[in-house]
Design a protein around this motif. Sequence first.
Motif, PDB file in Angstrom:
ATOM      1  N   ALA A  70       0.825  -1.210   0.000  1.00 11.47           N
ATOM      2  CA  ALA A  70       0.000   0.000   0.000  1.00 11.47           C
ATOM      3  C   ALA A  70       0.857   1.255   0.000  1.00 11.47           C
ATOM      4  CB  ALA A  70      -0.934  -0.001   1.215  1.00 11.47           C
ATOM      5  N   MET A 114      -9.005  -4.181  -0.090  1.00 10.75           N
ATOM      6  CA  MET A 114      -8.359  -4.263   1.217  1.00 10.75           C
ATOM      7  C   MET A 114      -9.372  -4.499   2.328  1.00 10.75           C
ATOM      8  SD  MET A 114      -5.586  -3.764   3.240  1.00 10.75           S
ATOM      9  CE  MET A 114      -4.394  -2.902   2.229  1.00 10.75           C
ATOM     10  N   ALA A 146      -3.093   1.725   5.811  1.00  6.25           N
ATOM     11  CA  ALA A 146      -3.141   1.589   4.359  1.00  6.25           C
ATOM     12  C   ALA A 146      -3.576   2.898   3.703  1.00  6.25           C
ATOM     13  CB  ALA A 146      -4.090   0.450   3.973  1.00  6.25           C
TER      14      ALA A 146
END
Length: 523
Positions: A70, A114, A146
Amino acid sequence: MVARLFRLRVALAGGLFRGSVVRAARVALLLVLCLGVAAVSPFAISWFTEPGGIRNVLDVTIGAVVLALALLVPLFDSRRNLVPRQFGQFPAKSGSVALSMLVTTIVSWPFLVMLVWLVALWFARPEWHAAGWIGPVALVLAALLAIVAVRFGSGLSQLAIGDRYAGGLRLTGGILCIAVLPLLVFVVAESLRSDTNQVLVDAAGVLGWTPFGAPFAAIGDAIAGDDSTATLRLGVLAGTIIVLAIAWFGIAAKSLTSIERPRDILSARRGLGWFERFPAKPAPVIAARQLTYWQRDPRYRIALIALPIAPIAVVAAFLIAGADVALAAALPLPIFMLLLGWSQHNDIAMDSTAIWEHVASGIRGWADRAGRLAPALMFGVPVAVIGSSLTVTFMGDWRVLPAVIGMNVGVLLIATGVASVFSALMPYPATRPGDSPFVQPQWSGSGSGTSQTVSMVVALVLSVAPVWISAAAIADPSFMGNIFALLFGVGFGLIVLLAGVAIGGRIFDKQGPEILAVTQIFD
């Protein structure tokens, strides 16, 4: 500002399906596939592992890799990310723009994938429910990390690199991806061949104290009843989120108050080969020219074809003499790396009459030295890393992969650093462009034999240190010993490389006319 940017994000997410029906179907299939993998992968691990033990190790390792991506993916390729500079015409302060971009990051397909993965993890790990409040908090912090990492990575890439250098940054990212593949093979092979999975356990222990692996390691600690350690890991994670968020707000403010140097729209940028992919600076331009030489000049192609012959001959001699197969397998790649780097010791003579441009334009010596190393390093580093995986395959012990990589990369960096010095210190006439690559001009000055011998001896002597450290780590394959060998090999090689560029650059600055005279003796 948040509502306006939210609508823009929704439009961008839906814009992927615009165009032909075939394109929309292809995008939809790809998204469904990504969402399916994110939803099924946590359950797949649960089917093949028992709670605790290797399952916790895999969760920490895989989770750390996902969260690290990420940050790294937008850092090396930010073309599809919104940047603060795009909102410079809006009547909004930098803090409002930064906050709006941060909040609305959740309205994107990557974050949805995610989120599906994190939710699937929670349902696929019923034992995590015993962690109490630490489990949900850890997963929420992982999602926040993230989000902040994506914004920080893309913002930093756009601010520090910009569009002018984006191509070179993507190329670097691609090379690093290729270099990481052997490591993934190493992890998979080690998990399949070992009953204790000690390498994975040691790696997870290290990753658990990084921000990327901390949320998943904290859950494991909480299940084991070690709440203090779990809280400390969450503190590391939360502190990283705060630092990245503050850095993001600073990046947004700087982006909105500065402009990138515009390109010359009248300059040609198509059909220039490697020159299109490098910025218009002395060292990158020299690097692009050298890459073009390697691609088109038969003198370089012959050298690349001939380089593998020596390692093969050495291995054959060792095998005929009855040497161990593992030793014979470890020899070819470092010998190839040594010869590849050493082959640049007279690279400056290959320029023939072109070298006058450097001397006449006053190009700094370090720029000439650094630019000439680009082909050897761009070709050699991936070969060193990928070839190391083949080496340890024949050696039969994947635990020594870090030490083998450190040895091979270190030898390559050392050889190129030494070549940078001798290319300027002791040049000798080389085959002219257009002549047969097998013809070597005769010269009564300091002969080619002296330059070749001395540069090879210096490279061999300096290579002893990383080879010795790596050999010790291979003989005693502990995790920390191999990591130290990797860091020492790469670090020592970088020191020699930088020193070689600096020393060779000083020599080039002082002896530019003499170097020009040597290269043009037969022109």
